[in-house]
Each structure stands twice: as structure tokens, then as C-alpha cells.
Design a protein around this motif. Structure first.
Motif, PDB file in Angstrom:
ATOM      1  N   GLU A  57       0.873  -1.218  -0.070  1.00 22.15           N
ATOM      2  CA  GLU A  57       0.090   0.168   0.055  1.00 22.15           C
ATOM      3  C   GLU A  57       0.780   1.342  -0.161  1.00 22.15           C
ATOM      4  O   GLU A  57       0.556   1.972  -0.764  1.00 22.15           O
ATOM      5  N   ARG A  58       1.826   1.273   0.666  1.00 26.26           N
ATOM      6  CA  ARG A  58       2.791   2.326   0.915  1.00 26.26           C
ATOM      7  C   ARG A  58       3.373   2.655  -0.587  1.00 26.26           C
ATOM      8  O   ARG A  58       3.589   3.618  -0.671  1.00 26.26           O
ATOM      9  N   ASN A  59       3.789   1.568  -1.215  1.00 31.15           N
ATOM     10  CA  ASN A  59       4.176   1.840  -2.662  1.00 31.15           C
ATOM     11  C   ASN A  59       3.365   1.988  -3.635  1.00 31.15           C
ATOM     12  O   ASN A  59       3.710   2.157  -4.734  1.00 31.15           O
ATOM     13  N   GLY A  60       1.956   2.070  -3.453  1.00 30.13           N
ATOM     14  CA  GLY A  60       1.117   2.125  -4.463  1.00 30.13           C
ATOM     15  C   GLY A  60       0.723   0.937  -5.052  1.00 30.13           C
ATOM     16  O   GLY A  60       0.205   0.975  -6.114  1.00 30.13           O
ATOM     17  N   ARG A  61       1.066   0.023  -4.558  1.00 27.28           N
ATOM     18  CA  ARG A  61       0.757  -1.419  -5.357  1.00 27.28           C
ATOM     19  C   ARG A  61      -0.455  -1.941  -4.822  1.00 27.28           C
ATOM     20  O   ARG A  61      -0.394  -2.609  -3.635  1.00 27.28           O
ATOM     21  N   THR A  62      -1.577  -2.136  -5.310  1.00 26.62           N
ATOM     22  CA  THR A  62      -2.907  -2.313  -5.148  1.00 26.62           C
ATOM     23  C   THR A  62      -3.342  -3.637  -5.658  1.00 26.62           C
ATOM     24  O   THR A  62      -4.776  -4.043  -5.656  1.00 26.62           O
ATOM     25  N   LEU A  63      -2.847  -3.874  -6.942  1.00 21.36           N
ATOM     26  CA  LEU A  63      -3.663  -4.874  -7.876  1.00 21.36           C
ATOM     27  C   LEU A  63      -2.989  -6.467  -7.623  1.00 21.36           C
ATOM     28  O   LEU A  63      -1.882  -6.597  -7.263  1.00 21.36           O
ATOM     29  N   GLY A  64      -4.016  -7.121  -7.759  1.00 15.03           N
ATOM     30  CA  GLY A  64      -3.857  -8.695  -7.638  1.00 15.03           C
ATOM     31  C   GLY A  64      -3.571  -9.197  -9.153  1.00 15.03           C
ATOM     32  O   GLY A  64      -3.432  -8.625 -10.134  1.00 15.03           O
ATOM     33  N   THR A  65      -3.687 -10.572  -8.924  1.00 15.15           N
ATOM     34  CA  THR A  65      -3.332 -11.497 -10.333  1.00 15.15           C
ATOM     35  C   THR A  65      -4.469 -11.119 -11.423  1.00 15.15           C
ATOM     36  O   THR A  65      -4.139 -10.926 -12.562  1.00 15.15           O
ATOM     37  N   PHE A  66      -5.841 -11.249 -10.762  1.00 15.04           N
ATOM     38  CA  PHE A  66      -6.823 -11.334 -11.710  1.00 15.04           C
ATOM     39  C   PHE A  66      -6.858 -10.033 -12.574  1.00 15.04           C
ATOM     40  O   PHE A  66      -7.087  -9.964 -13.700  1.00 15.04           O
ATOM     41  N   ALA A  67      -6.783  -8.874 -11.693  1.00 15.54           N
ATOM     42  CA  ALA A  67      -7.382  -7.760 -12.062  1.00 15.54           C
ATOM     43  C   ALA A  67      -6.291  -7.005 -12.715  1.00 15.54           C
ATOM     44  O   ALA A  67      -6.172  -6.219 -13.508  1.00 15.54           O
ATOM     45  N   GLY A  68      -4.924  -7.288 -12.201  1.00 18.38           N
ATOM     46  CA  GLY A  68      -3.572  -6.365 -12.577  1.00 18.38           C
ATOM     47  C   GLY A  68      -3.002  -7.229 -14.012  1.00 18.38           C
ATOM     48  O   GLY A  68      -2.392  -6.543 -14.570  1.00 18.38           O
ATOM     49  N   VAL A  69      -2.987  -8.503 -14.072  1.00 13.19           N
ATOM     50  CA  VAL A  69      -2.554  -9.098 -15.127  1.00 13.19           C
ATOM     51  C   VAL A  69      -3.497 -10.015 -16.048  1.00 13.19           C
ATOM     52  O   VAL A  69      -3.470  -9.669 -17.275  1.00 13.19           O
ATOM     53  N   PHE A  70      -4.337 -10.895 -15.434  1.00 17.06           N
ATOM     54  CA  PHE A  70      -5.245 -11.786 -16.527  1.00 17.06           C
ATOM     55  C   PHE A  70      -6.144 -10.917 -17.174  1.00 17.06           C
ATOM     56  O   PHE A  70      -6.334 -10.888 -18.507  1.00 17.06           O
ATOM     57  N   SER A  71      -6.756  -9.755 -16.683  1.00 17.40           N
ATOM     58  CA  SER A  71      -7.709  -8.975 -17.369  1.00 17.40           C
ATOM     59  C   SER A  71      -6.996  -8.167 -18.493  1.00 17.40           C
ATOM     60  O   SER A  71      -7.509  -8.153 -19.497  1.00 17.40           O
ATOM     61  N   PRO A  72      -6.039  -7.424 -17.908  1.00 20.87           N
ATOM     62  CA  PRO A  72      -5.526  -6.642 -19.136  1.00 20.87           C
ATOM     63  C   PRO A  72      -4.644  -7.436 -20.297  1.00 20.87           C
ATOM     64  O   PRO A  72      -4.980  -7.299 -21.501  1.00 20.87           O
ATOM     65  N   VAL A  73      -4.434  -8.823 -20.183  1.00 19.66           N
ATOM     66  CA  VAL A  73      -3.714  -9.406 -20.983  1.00 19.66           C
ATOM     67  C   VAL A  73      -4.663 -10.055 -21.917  1.00 19.66           C
ATOM     68  O   VAL A  73      -4.855 -10.252 -23.166  1.00 19.66           O
ATOM     69  N   ALA A  74      -5.827 -10.821 -21.234  1.00 20.88           N
ATOM     70  CA  ALA A  74      -6.771 -11.364 -22.024  1.00 20.88           C
ATOM     71  C   ALA A  74      -7.444 -10.269 -22.847  1.00 20.88           C
ATOM     72  O   ALA A  74      -7.663 -10.729 -24.050  1.00 20.88           O
ATOM     73  N   LEU A  75      -7.859  -9.125 -22.537  1.00 18.66           N
ATOM     74  CA  LEU A  75      -8.668  -7.949 -23.269  1.00 18.66           C
ATOM     75  C   LEU A  75      -7.673  -7.690 -24.197  1.00 18.66           C
ATOM     76  O   LEU A  75      -7.975  -7.474 -25.625  1.00 18.66           O
ATOM     77  N   SER A  76      -6.486  -7.578 -24.135  1.00 19.17           N
ATOM     78  CA  SER A  76      -5.418  -7.060 -25.329  1.00 19.17           C
ATOM     79  C   SER A  76      -5.246  -8.277 -26.212  1.00 19.17           C
ATOM     80  O   SER A  76      -5.135  -7.724 -27.466  1.00 19.17           O
ATOM     81  N   MET A  77      -5.264  -9.518 -25.862  1.00 21.33           N
ATOM     82  CA  MET A  77      -5.110 -10.561 -26.868  1.00 21.33           C
ATOM     83  C   MET A  77      -6.379 -10.747 -27.680  1.00 21.33           C
ATOM     84  O   MET A  77      -6.439 -11.370 -28.819  1.00 21.33           O
ATOM     85  N   PHE A  78      -7.617 -10.291 -27.050  1.00 21.44           N
ATOM     86  CA  PHE A  78      -8.784 -10.305 -27.947  1.00 21.44           C
ATOM     87  C   PHE A  78      -8.914  -9.342 -28.741  1.00 21.44           C
ATOM     88  O   PHE A  78      -9.178  -9.403 -30.023  1.00 21.44           O
ATOM     89  N   SER A  79      -8.798  -7.927 -28.398  1.00 21.17           N
ATOM     90  CA  SER A  79      -8.745  -6.706 -29.105  1.00 21.17           C
ATOM     91  C   SER A  79      -9.945  -6.824 -30.052  1.00 21.17           C
ATOM     92  O   SER A  79     -10.899  -7.267 -29.815  1.00 21.17           O
ATOM     93  N   ALA A  80      -9.537  -6.261 -31.400  1.00 22.50           N
ATOM     94  CA  ALA A  80     -10.424  -6.247 -32.508  1.00 22.50           C
ATOM     95  C   ALA A  80     -10.702  -7.573 -33.251  1.00 22.50           C
ATOM     96  O   ALA A  80     -11.424  -7.685 -34.099  1.00 22.50           O
ATOM     97  N   LEU A  81      -9.979  -8.569 -32.923  1.00 20.48           N
ATOM     98  CA  LEU A  81      -9.651  -9.722 -33.715  1.00 20.48           C
ATOM     99  C   LEU A  81     -10.878 -10.567 -33.212  1.00 20.48           C
ATOM    100  O   LEU A  81     -11.343 -11.220 -34.452  1.00 20.48           O
ATOM    101  N   VAL A  82     -11.304 -10.739 -32.373  1.00 25.21           N
ATOM    102  CA  VAL A  82     -12.183 -11.670 -31.684  1.00 25.21           C
ATOM    103  C   VAL A  82     -13.547 -11.670 -32.551  1.00 25.21           C
ATOM    104  O   VAL A  82     -14.136 -12.734 -32.813  1.00 25.21           O
ATOM    105  N   PHE A  83     -13.938 -10.346 -32.798  1.00 19.49           N
ATOM    106  CA  PHE A  83     -15.101 -10.208 -33.264  1.00 19.49           C
ATOM    107  C   PHE A  83     -15.275  -9.752 -34.765  1.00 19.49           C
ATOM    108  O   PHE A  83     -16.270  -9.511 -35.320  1.00 19.49           O
ATOM    109  N   ILE A  84     -13.960  -9.160 -35.094  1.00 17.39           N
ATOM    110  CA  ILE A  84     -14.062  -8.560 -36.816  1.00 17.39           C
ATOM    111  C   ILE A  84     -13.448  -9.476 -37.536  1.00 17.39           C
ATOM    112  O   ILE A  84     -13.591  -9.573 -38.938  1.00 17.39           O
ATOM    113  N   ARG A  85     -12.022 -10.187 -37.226  1.00 19.54           N
ATOM    114  CA  ARG A  85     -11.006 -10.544 -38.137  1.00 19.54           C
ATOM    115  C   ARG A  85     -10.951 -12.064 -37.909  1.00 19.54           C
ATOM    116  O   ARG A  85     -10.352 -12.614 -38.908  1.00 19.54           O
ATOM    117  N   VAL A  86     -11.535 -12.777 -37.186  1.00 18.91           N
ATOM    118  CA  VAL A  86     -11.416 -14.226 -37.151  1.00 18.91           C
ATOM    119  C   VAL A  86     -12.000 -14.747 -38.414  1.00 18.91           C
ATOM    120  O   VAL A  86     -11.636 -15.759 -38.971  1.00 18.91           O
TER     121      VAL A  86
END
Length: 939
Positions: A57-86
């Protein structure tokens, strides 16, 4: 060492003997994942982290595995490809090729993720994500250049995602949109789209300004939304039946003017069979460009380049060493399964002709079309948001590390409560500039290549440190080897050129330019704090090749000088140190120094730093060795016997001349090119020198004993005098200075020896080496003739006269040795009978004294010494008269008296006195005595 007050003596520890410092950059990484308080930036300490529980908390570190890593990685890998280019990929490449492309792409991603996980679990990770890992592993030059390109990759990625989001909005709510009719539509056009994109960019700016926590919460909500929309798509494939009037032909598709609607079969075995193979067509969005394997793979890979999104959030993660590997791997697995299912269902339900002619066919066949629209908008917006956050964090890390000096200081000052406001604002502005390009396809290709380059560097970093076998490289993530790193590296390199060879080449060239620029202009302190993988790799390779370098296989054809220069104080020997650096001819160069004393309370670390700083100041390629001894002679013996390693041992020892001249301080001399105040610590001077009137540290007898020891250890010997007069800059521009002189005559015994003995050939070899440095000069060899002592006083024409150097023979020998030189004949030694008569007397002061049968009146006395001094003064006059245009002189050095010689102390003093007279008032002079063969006339 005090051997030569004016320009001499020994130095310390190898300059490059600290290759293990590469791992210093990992000092903060080798702790457990609970590493304690660490500096907020690399400037706040030496890079090490105290072990203990940290306070996230003192260093401003508040994110866990799901919110800090899984969610942004999954969303970035879906991007526009999943609904537009597959559909575009499956419709052209077919199911088999599509599955193969996904396997290739995800295989490369998996190997890269393994490298990321290995580095990130090797200790604590600071903010900056991939940039931090690469810079602390590969070093400042590569880390800074790759980090800069990765920053721009995130900026371009954010602009690309916003552009895709804008297209989704216009396709659904613009003219002819699926959800609007009549006049109730959004206006469309180039600048209207730019305005829409700018509004979306400003919206994500507001989210970023609030902080990473809100972004994490937003990404979790968006991921949930995208997941729901994706499952709705799966259900639609199973629930919606055949139709011929549901999927319209897009207005921008000018390739199918005869059709208004496209066919949709629903689950159908025939459709699946038809879609198994490839049916490459044309791309209606790019003016009918032919589609092939590389274009479909380029589109596929550009959509899944989001594996670094979690690493970019490393500065906000509670436990990055745990969250990055688990979050990234789980997101990769989740998206891979999602894409495979989506591709299979498309192949079972939609004809390839339909997929080739409407890339948004998922929307009309959905059980509730808004699901697809919402999925497109949320996936693209979240990807843009993730890239904007990542770019701002990388820019913040670059500014903290002072990679570009004070240029980015405003970013550091623009941070509020741990949120880099200024970095976010700069990233936002750059995204706005990229949006002016407008073309989604161009932005996508640039984005893909930039991301691939960062993946390549990550694999290279992990491969390099794994190959070094560093003991401190102990990542918690064990599922990687150097094989996975190599496959990932080669895969990313190949795929860069598959996607777009022109953009790939440009990015690599820009990266190399940045590497060179940072190497030349970046602060050296940062590189020292972080270390560099290059140091560890060089240590690994140097050790291997040193073991392979066998001294038993040495051959004279490949001889080069391996020099040990003994210095008393660097302050008084700068010109000599600089000169020997040119003389070494790419050979070993060690500067040695002897300290008098014992080992009680000796602290070497600070003194070693001073010697390394001296080498940097002199810009010489040398090592240093410092030894501690009770006497100068004993210390020099240590240096000669122990300096070097393996087959790289000194074969030539160079000392300054022992005389009574007061040393000059070249660090304080106003006209000196070596002037500096870096070695002054207040009133205390580093490397003190003997002042005029102070006693010397050792006597002339010990100096001559050192010369004897050197020759007994079969080392070539050089004594340098008058080098305080050497001015390399003047020599290089002067038209008056023209020659390098070689005097291959033993002045102490001019009638003895082989005219081409080892000493003479050694002098010629050294002269030719210096000629390569001073190309405008010429070598002069002085041909000296002397009468045999048996013929002195006789005038019989039949009396034998020995010509020590025959001009014809000399010319022939020089030709065989490939030496170009002018030959100058000197007659004084043969014409002056009194001059020649002194040859036998002079033998008493050299190593030949034991073999000379002295008569009663030939004892070493004052009269004999005076006659010899007159002889040396005459010899000095002969040399001095011909040295007006001389830059450097090489003179034959007779071996000193043997240690077993009676009255050694008196003979050694006389020996040095005669050498002093011989070299008085000459240009920079080297007295040379060679003991080994250094030239070859054969191939």
C-alpha cells in the motif's frame, strides 16, 4: 612502484576483471517475492533490496493477479480480432491453416511468456514492465532502445484500438448502421471519425488520470462484458438456423455488386468440409489486394500481441513475481481456447464466401445483435486503455532512469500520488498524432512489428543470462530452458519479416541507432548500477577461449608484444602510458604498480576504482595490477611472474629510466593534454609523486637488480627516457619531425655480436609497429662500422677490419623481413682509433664482465670510468647530431652486470651513469634488449 620517477612503473587489478558485475543489476531481483523496501528509482541506491516484508500500500501496489494481469492480457489478446477478423482468417486460410497459424502464433507467444516469467520470478520487478526487465538484463543501451520502441508500440497500439472502436461505432450508428435508420445517424467522414476517436481518447485519458486502480476495475468489468458477448456468439452459432437474407453485403464491398445478401447455413457437415481447405480470395477493404498466408497470419498475430499488458502493470502489482507468470499464462490459455472454439464454430456454420465478403457477419446472426456490437466496442476500448496505461508507465521508467538525461525530467516532476500524470498526458498527445494517419491497416502492421521486436529482446535477454550460467539466476518459474528462449527468439524474428519486411527492417535499424546513441551519450553511472548481460557473456566466452589458447602452440609468425609497464605514479608517466598503448599492437597491455608495506589494514576497493578511473581518463586499452611488497624488487618479481593469465602473459617489460630529474605532474600542468582535477580530493592527491628534493624509494643498485631479474626470467626489456618530452599531437601535425631512428649497435661493445642478433631485430620490430601508428614518418637504421680491437693502432693494409653492418647485407635482410627503411652509414666508430679503443674497457660494466680478463690497470676505477664517460659523451653527440628531426629513438641496450659480478654495487652504479650520459638530451628514447625471436621470413 618507484622504478621510474619520470615516466614509470607497476598497476593493479584487471580493468575487466569485474565481469560478474553484470549480475549486480539483479541484486534487487534475486530476493524472494517478499522483497523489502526498495528504491523508488535506480538512482535511489545501488539497486539492491533489503529482504523483508514489503508494504504494497505504501508503494501504491494495489492490484492482484486477476485484475492486474489476467484481465488486461486477455483483453489485449482479444482486441478487435475476436469479433471482426477471425472470420476473415478462416474464410481465406481454411480451418486447417487457421489452426496451424494459431498454433504457431501461440507457440511463439508461449515461449516468450516463459522468458518473461523466468525473468519476472527472479526477484522484485519495478515499474516499467518489459522495459525494466530488458534494461536490467541486457544493459542500458539495449534496454533503453527497446524500451523506447516499446513505448511507441503501446502508443501505436492504443491508436489502432481506438481507430477500430471508431469503425465499430460508425458501422453500427453511422449511415446505414445496423441499429439506426433514417436521419437519426452519426455523421460520418474523415474528420468526424477523427473527432470521435479524439473523444474516446479523452475518455480513456480521464480513466488513466484517476489511476491504475480504476483502470483495473474497469478492465475487469470490460472483460466480463466481452466474455458474455463471446459466449452469446457461441450460443448463436448453435441456435440460429440457415438463412439467406440476414447477412448483407457491406456497402464498401465493391467486389460483389450482384449480391445483396450472403448465405448462412448454420451447423452443416458440407459447410465444414468446404471450409477445411484454404480459399484465398481478395480483401475488399484494401482495394482488392490478394490475400495469402502472410497477410492472414499478419492480421492474426497483430491481434494477439498483448502478452506484455500484465508486465506493464508491474509497478502497481502487489506481488509481480507471482502475478505476472500465473496471470499471463492463464490469459494465454483462455484466449487460445476461445479462438479455437470460435474458429471451429465458424467453419461449421458459415460458408467461406460469406466470411470473405462480410467481416462483421457475426452481428446479424447473433441471437441478440447488440451482443456483438457491445463486444466490439468494449474489446477495442479496453485494449486502447491498456496500451495507454502501459506506454505511460514505460515513459515514467525511462525518465526515472535518466536514459535520455534531463530531457524527461518533467515526467518525474509530473507524478502525483504515484500516478504519472505527465507521462499519461504525453502518451495521450502522441496517440492523437497517430490517429491523424487514419488507416487502420497501416497502424496495425507498425504496431505488430514494434511488439515483435520487444518480444525478441525479451527472449534474447533470458537466453543470454541462461547461457552465462550465472549462479544468481534462480527464477521461481522453472518451465523454461535456453531452447525455449532460442525458439521464441527465432520465431519472433522470422514473424517480424513475415508480417512486413520493410517495417521490420526499419524498426531494427532504428533500434540499432538508439543503441549506438545511448552507448555514446548515456550516463555511465546507470550502466554501472544495472550491469549488463554483455559483461557476463564476455566473461563466459573469454574464459572458454583462454582455456583454448595453448602457449605451446605459439609461433614467431604471430608474435606480438605483450607488455607489462611498470609505473611509479600515473601523474608522472601519462605520455609513456599513452605511448605504450600504441606500441602494444593489439597485444596484452598491463600497467603494474608496487606499493611498499604489508597487508595490515589494506583496503583495495577504493584504490582499484582510482586506477580504473585513470585508465578511463587516459583512454587506453589496458589492465592494471597492483601488488604490495616489502621491497620494490620483490614486488616487481611478483608482477612479472604473476601478471596475466593462461597464455596471455607479458613477454616485454617496460620501465622508466632511473635518473635524478624531478617528476612532472601531468594532471596539474596547464599545457598538458592529460590535465584533470578528477584525482584531487581536496588537499589530498591520489597517486602522489616524489617532489623535488624528496628521497627515492629505492637505490640504483636495486633498479639494476630489477633489470637483471627481468632478463633472467627471459623477458624482453625496454628502458624509456625523456618521454616527458613526447607530444603525439605535435608529431602528427609537424612537418619537421620525420623519422623513427634505430641504432642497432651495442655501444658498450661495438665490435662484437651478430649484426642481426635478437636485440637488433627486436628494435626493428618495435620501430615498424610504431610506424603503423605514425604513418607519415620513416624508419632510419644507422649502419655503424667499427674496427676490431686487435687492429687498433696498426696501419697495415692487410689488417683485418670487421664491418659490423654490411649495407648490402642489411638491405637484403630488410627486404626479407618486409621492412621499409632508410639506411644511414656512420663512420665515427671506425675512423677514431681512440674512440674504438674504449670498447674493451666498457665491457667491464656489462654482463660480459665475467668473461673479460682484466689487466692490472683495467680495474674499475675513477680513471677508467672517466674515460668511459668521455666515450659515452662522444657517442651521445653522434646520436644527438642526427636526431634533430627524430620523433623516437631505439638504442641497443647492453645487458647489465650479472648479480654474481664482483663489486656489483659499484659496477651497477657505473652502468647506469654511462646509460645516463648516452641518452642525455635525446628525443624520447627506448633502450632495448631482446631475448626472444620476434621476426620471421617464412610463410
Amino acid at each position: 612502484m618507484a622504478t621510474a620517477e619520470q615516466e614509470t612503473a607497476p598497476i593493479a587489478n584487471s580493468r575487466y576483471g569485474r565481469s560478474g558485475s553484470v549480475f549486480r543489476s539483479f541484486g534487487s531481483l534475486f530476493g524472494s517475492q517478499n522483497s523489502g523496501d526498495r528504491p523508488q528509482s535506480p538512482q535511489d541506491g545501488d539497486g539492491y533490496v533489503e529482504f523483508g516484508m514489503q508494504d504494497p500500500e505504501r508503494n501504491g501496489r494495489t492490484l492482484g493477479t486477476f485484475a492486474g494481469v489476467f484481465s488486461p492480457v486477455a483483453l489485449s489478446m482479444f482486441s478487435a480480432l475476436v469479433f471482426i477478423r477471425v472470420g476473415y482468417i478462416v474464410g481465406n486460410a481454411g480451418l486447417y491453416i487457421t489452426l496451424l497459424q494459431f498454433l504457431i502464433a501461440y507457440g511463439i507467444l508461449l515461449f516468450t511468456v516463459a522468458s518473461v516469467c523466468a525473468i519476472s520470478t527472479n526477484g522484485a520487478i519495478e515499474g516499467g514492465g518489459v522495459y525494466f526487465m530488458i534494461s536490467r538484463t541486457l544493459g542500458l543501451e539495449f534496454g533503453g532502445s527497446i524500451g523506447t520502441l516499446f513505448f511507441f508500440a503501446n502508443v501505436v497500439g492504443s491508436a489502432m484500438a481506438i481507430s477500430g472502436c471508431t469503425e465499430g461505432i460508425m458501422d453500427n450508428f453511422g449511415p446505414g448502421g445496423h441499429f439506426v435508420s433514417g436521419e437519426h445517424t452519426l455523421p460520418d467522414g474523415k474528420w468526424w471519425r477523427f473527432l470521435t476517436s479524439s473523444m474516446l481518447n479523452t475518455l480513456q485519458l480521464l480513466v488513466c488520470l484517476v489511476g491504475a486502480a480504476l483502470f483495473a476495475k474497469t478492465s475487469v468489468i470490460i472483460l466480463g462484458t466481452v466474455t458474455v458477448c463471446l459466449f452469446a456468439t457461441y450460443i448463436s452459432f448453435l441456435a440460429v438456423g440457415p438463412t439467406n437474407d440476414t447477412i448483407p453485403v457491406p456497402g464498401e464491398n465493391n467486389l460483389s455488386k450482384t449480391l445483396s445478401f450472403l448465405n448462412y447455413t448454420g451447423l452443416n457437415a458440407t459447410t465444414l468440409r468446404d471450409n477445411l481447405g484454404s480459399h484465398y480470395g481478395v480483401d475488399y477493404t484494401s482495394n482488392g489486394k490478394q490475400v495469402d498466408f502472410s497477410t492472414t497470419f499478419g492480421v492474426l498475430f497483430s491481434g494477439v500481441t498483448g502478452i506484455m499488458a500484465g508486465a506493464n502493470m508491474s509497478g502497481e502489482l502487489k506481488n509481480p513475481s507471482k502475478s505476472i507468470p500465473w496471470g499471463t499464462l492463464s490469459a494465454v490459455a483462455f484466449t487460445f481456447v476461445s479462438y479455437i472454439i470460435l474458429s471451429f464454430l465458424m467453419s461449421c456454420t458459415t460458408p467461406y464466401f460469406t466470411m470473405q465478403n462480410n467481416y462483421l457477419f457475426l452481428l446479424p446472426v447473433n441471437v441478440w445483435p447488440p451482443f456483438t456490437a457491445i463486444g466490439i466496442l468494449t474489446a477495442t476500448f479496453s485494449t486502447s486503455l491498456s496500451n495507454l496505461i502501459g506506454s505511460s508507465r514505460i515513459l515514467e521508467a525511462l525518465s526515472k532512469d535518466q536514459v535520455f538525461g534531463s530531457l524527461l525530467n518533467f515526467v518525474i516532476h509530473g507524478t502525483w500520488k504515484g500516478n504519472p500524470i505527465a507521462a499519461v498526458a504525453v502518451s495521450w498527445c502522441l496517440v492523437e498524432c497517430i490517429l491523424l494517419i487514419g488507416s487502420f491497416n497501416i497502424i496495425a502492421q507498425i504496431n505488430s512489428v514494434l511488439f515483435m521486436l520487444s518480444y525478441l529482446a525479451t527472449n534474447l535477454a533470458c537466453l543470454g543470462i541462461e547461457l552465462t550460467g550465472a549462479p544468481n539466476f534462480r527464477p521461481l518459474f522453472k518451465y523454461f530452458t535456453w531452447h525455449t528462449c532460442l525458439v521464441g527468439l527465432l520465431g519472433t524474428l522470422i514473424m517480424m519479416f513475415v508480417i512486413n519486411p520493410i517495417y521490420a527492417s526499419i524498426c531494427i535499424i532504428l533500434c540499432l541507432i538508439l543503441v549506438i546513441a545511448l552507448h555514446l551519450f548515456s550516463p555511465a553511472t546507470q550502466a554501472a548500477q544495472w550491469g549488463s548481460i554483455s559483461q557476463a557473456l564476455m566473461f563466459h566466452q573469454v574464459r572458454k577461449y583462454l582455456l583454448m589458447l595453448d602457449p605451446r602452440k605459439d609461433h614467431v609468425k604471430f608474435w606480438r608484444p605483450q607488455i607489462l609497464l611498470l609505473v611509479s605514479s600515473p601523474r608522472s608517466c601519462c605520455p609513456l602510458v599513452d605511448f605504450v598503448n600504441d606500441l602494444k599492437k593489439s597485444g596484452l597491455y598491463i600497467i603494474g604498480h608496487v606499493k611498499l608495506g604489508d597487508f595490515k589494514g589494506v583496503e583495495d576497493a577504493e584504490e582499484n576504482q582510482q586506477w580504473w578511473s585513470f585508465l578511463d581518463h587516459m583512454r587506453v586499452k589496458a589492465f592494471t595490477e597492483v601488488t604490495l611488497s616489502r621491497s620494490i624488487r620483490e614486488g616487481v618479481q611478483h608482477l612479472i611472474r604473476l601478471s596475466g593469465i593462461g597464455a596471455m602473459k607479458p613477454n616485454t617489460i617496460i620501465l622508466g629510466f632511473y635518473d635524478n630529474e624531478a617528476p612532472r605532474d601531468f594532471f596539474q600542468n596547464g599545457s598538458s593534454p592529460y590535465k584533470t582535477d578528477d584525482f584531487n580530493n581536496g588537499e589530498i592527491q591520489n597517486f602522489p609523486i616524489r617532489r623535488d628534493g624528496d628521497p627515492k624509494q629505492f637505490q640504483v643498485q636495486e633498479y639494476v637488480q630489477i633489470l637483471c631479474d627481468t632478463l633472467r626470467m627471459k623477458k624482453n626489456l625496454c628502458l624509456c627516457r625523456n618521454f616527458q618530452r613526447l607530444d603525439k599531437n605535435f608529431i602528427s601535425i609537424s612537418k619537421h619531425v620525420k623519422y623513427i631512428d634505430v641504432w642497432p649497435i651495442n655501444v658498450f661493445n661495438p665490435t662484437s655480436g651478430d649484426p642481426f642478433d635478437m636485440v637488433s631485430l627486436f628494435m626493428m620490430q618495435l620501430a615498424v609497429i610504431m610506424l603503423a601508428k605514425w604513418k607519415h614518418l620513416r624508419v632510419r637504421i644507422f649502419l655503424c662500422e667499427a674496427n676490431d680491437e686487435r687492429s687498433v693502432g696498426t696501419f697495415d693494409t692487410q689488417a683485418p677490419q670487421m664491418e659490423i653492418f654490411s649495407k648490402v647485407k642489411l638491405e637484403q635482410s630488410l627486404k626479407e623481413l618486409r621492412i621499409t627503411a632508410d639506411i644511414v652509414e656512420i663512420q665515427e666508430w671506425s675512423r677514431d682509433t681512440d674512440f674504438s679503443r674504449h670498447a674493451r674497457t666498457l665491457k667491464q660494466f656489462t654482463a660480459q664482465a665475467d668473461n673479460v680478463l682484466l689487466e692490472d690497470d683495467d680495474e674499475v676505477g675513477e680513471e677508467t670510468l672517466n674515460r668511459s664517460l668521455l666515450y659515452m659523451q662522444r657517442a651521445n653527440q653522434i646520436i644527438r647530431e642526427r636526431s634533430d628531426q627524430t620523433a623516437l629513438s631505439f638504442i641497443y641496450l647492453a645487458a647489465p652486470p650479472k648479480l654474481s659480478t664482483p663489486d656489483f654495487a659499484q659496477r651497477s652504479a657505473s652502468y647506469m651513469e654511462l646509460l645516463t650520459e648516452l641518452t642525455a638530451e635525446l628525443p624520447p628514447t627506448i633502450l632495448v634488449h631482446g631475448v626472444s625471436t620476434v621476426t620471421s621470413t617464412t610463410l
